[in-house]
Every structure is written in structure tokens, then in C-alpha cells.
Design an enzyme around this catalytic site. Structure first.
Site, PDB file in Angstrom:
ATOM      1  N   VAL A  82     -13.965   0.118  -2.512  1.00  0.00           N
ATOM      2  CA  VAL A  82     -13.917  -1.042  -3.405  1.00  0.00           C
ATOM      3  C   VAL A  82     -15.311  -1.663  -3.484  1.00  0.00           C
ATOM      4  CG1 VAL A  82     -12.922  -3.326  -3.779  1.00  0.00           C
ATOM      5  CG2 VAL A  82     -11.483  -1.451  -2.910  1.00  0.00           C
ATOM      6  N   LYS A  83     -15.770  -1.845  -4.736  1.00  0.00           N
ATOM      7  CA  LYS A  83     -17.113  -2.388  -4.938  1.00  0.00           C
ATOM      8  C   LYS A  83     -16.995  -3.861  -5.313  1.00  0.00           C
ATOM      9  CE  LYS A  83     -21.135  -0.439  -7.325  1.00  0.00           C
ATOM     10  NZ  LYS A  83     -21.481   0.376  -8.489  1.00  0.00           N
ATOM     11  N   VAL A  84     -17.739  -4.711  -4.603  1.00  0.00           N
ATOM     12  CA  VAL A  84     -17.705  -6.154  -4.892  1.00  0.00           C
ATOM     13  C   VAL A  84     -19.137  -6.665  -5.041  1.00  0.00           C
ATOM     14  CG1 VAL A  84     -15.550  -6.483  -3.575  1.00  0.00           C
ATOM     15  CG2 VAL A  84     -17.738  -6.929  -2.466  1.00  0.00           C
TER      16      VAL A  84
END
Ligand code: E4P
Length: 217
Positions: A82-84
Site C-alpha cells: 500500500v502506497k501512502v
């Protein structure tokens, strides 16, 4: 150094996977928009092709929204990362994901202090954007060197993922600076194999071999 490809184009990913050079994939909302594909569908398809980490970026910018979207994205496949974004909400979401065993790529990193924060909350990867710093006349590669030094000083396990790579020289410099991973556009990966002396040397070998009249098979 591991190689990720920075694209959401299935054909490019499939072709590169077949070369054996690919360790993973990164996408971002702009690359998804460019592909014209449904986000979750395309991430699933990429994860079916590449067994390594595949970054899928949340669209929300608030903590609750990022956590809800990230949990859903993580369920698409075991290799989803997951990219934040590197904001306080993004860092808070990183801490939550890291406690839940979800892998996280903290993106849009432009300073050593930002990278230090990401490591403290348990990011799996930090993505410093080299090309975008060069674009505004700063030395993007110095950021990789600084983060390497800081992470080594404190034995942080967060991997440095050199992003916004624009040229073959960027790849060489990122490797020399000790980046763990580089995420690279497909065309630049192919350019890494090019050398004029390889080309001319091979042409000569092919010519000389033909002149022998022999065949190996
Ligand atoms: C990284 O994860 C980003 O998707 C990417 O490297 C951004 O590159 P750009 O600055 O060329 O858009």
C-alpha cells in the site's frame, strides 16, 4: 539493487517479467489514469504476472480514508504494497498498517527528515523522488546518499526505493549511493543494456562467424 518497473501498462510489465530482470512494480494515480484501466482490476492483473511487491496508491488524503482504502487494496493479493503520501496522516496510516502486517511504500519523499519519519513509523519502503528534485535545480541524488547515511546510522530496515528515475545515469548513481531498489520506467530499463561497443563488437562477431561458413547446431 532490486529493479521495480514504474508503470501500469500490462504489456510492458509482461515483457519485462520475461527478461528475468523485474523484482516488482510501482504504480501511482497518474500512471493508472494514463493506462485508462480500472484501478483494482489492473492491480490484480499485475500481481498475477509479477510475484514481487506491487505498489498500489491510496486516493484518500485523510487518515481514516487511507486506512480503509489501504486495507481493501491489501486484500487484492498477498504481494500488494500500500502506497501512502508522506504527510502526517500518511505516517499515521503507515503505523497502523505496519502493526497489521500490511507492507507500505511511503511516497512523495523530498527530504532526509521526511525519510527519517517514515522509517520511525515502520515503512517497508521510502520513495525519494530524484527526477522531480533535479527538475527544480536541486541535487536529487544527494537525497539518496543522505537517507542511506541516516538509515545506516540507526539500523533502520526501511528500504530506500529510488523513484522518479529519468535516465540510465540515475540508475548508476542510485546504485552507487546504496539505494536498495530503483523504480524505473520501462524504456530506461532497456537502455541499461545499451553500449555502442557491445553493438559494434557483436556486428563484427556476426560478420566473422558468417565468413567461417560453420554452424553450431
Ligand atoms: C514512484 O513510485 C513514482 O510513481 C514515480 O517514480 C514518479 O516518477 P515521475 O516523477 O517521473 O512522475
Amino acid at each position: 539493487m532490486k529493479f521495480f518497473v514504474d508503470t501500469a501498462e500490462i504489456k510492458d510489465i509482461r515483457d519485462l517479467h520475461e527478461t528475468g530482470l523485474l523484482d516488482g512494480v510501482t504504480t501511482n494515480p497518474s500512471l493508472i489514469a494514463k493506462s485508462g484501466r480500472d484501478f483494482k482490476e489492473v492491480i490484480k492483473e499485475i500481481c498475477d504476472i509479477v510475484p514481487g511487491p506491487v505498489s498500489a496508491e491510496v486516493a484518500a488524503t485523510d487518515y481514516e480514508g487511507m486506512v480503509a482504502e489501504g486495507r481493501l487494496l491489501a486484500k487484492i493479493a498477498d504481494n500488494v504494497v500500500v502506497k501512502v503520501p508522506l504527510t502526517i496522516d500518511g505516517l499515521k496510516a503507515t503505523k497502523t498498517f505496519s502493526k497489521e502486517g500490511i507492507k507500505i511504500n511511503v511516497t512523495l519523499c523530498f527530504s532526509p527528515n521526511q525519510a527519517l519519519l517514515a522509517a520511525k513509523v515502520g515503512a517497508t519502503y521510502i520513495s525519494p523522488f530524484i527526477g522531480r528534485l533535479d527538475d527544480i535545480n536541486l541535487e536529487g541524488m544527494q537525497l539518496i546518499r543522505d537517507i542511506r547515511q541516516i538509515y545506516d546510522n540507526y539500523d533502520f530496515s526501511t528500504e530506500i526505493l529510488a523513484a522518479s528515475i529519468r535516465s540510465a545515469n540515475h540508475v548508476t548513481e542510485a546504485a552507487l549511493a546504496g539505494a536498495d531498489v530503483a523504480t524505473i520506467p520501462p524504456a530506461v530499463i532497456y537502455k541499461l543494456a545499451d553500449h555502442p561497443l557491445t553493438k559494434s563488437g557483436l556486428e563484427q562477431f556476426v560478420k566473422d562467424w558468417k565468413a567461417t561458413g560453420q554452424s553450431i547446431l
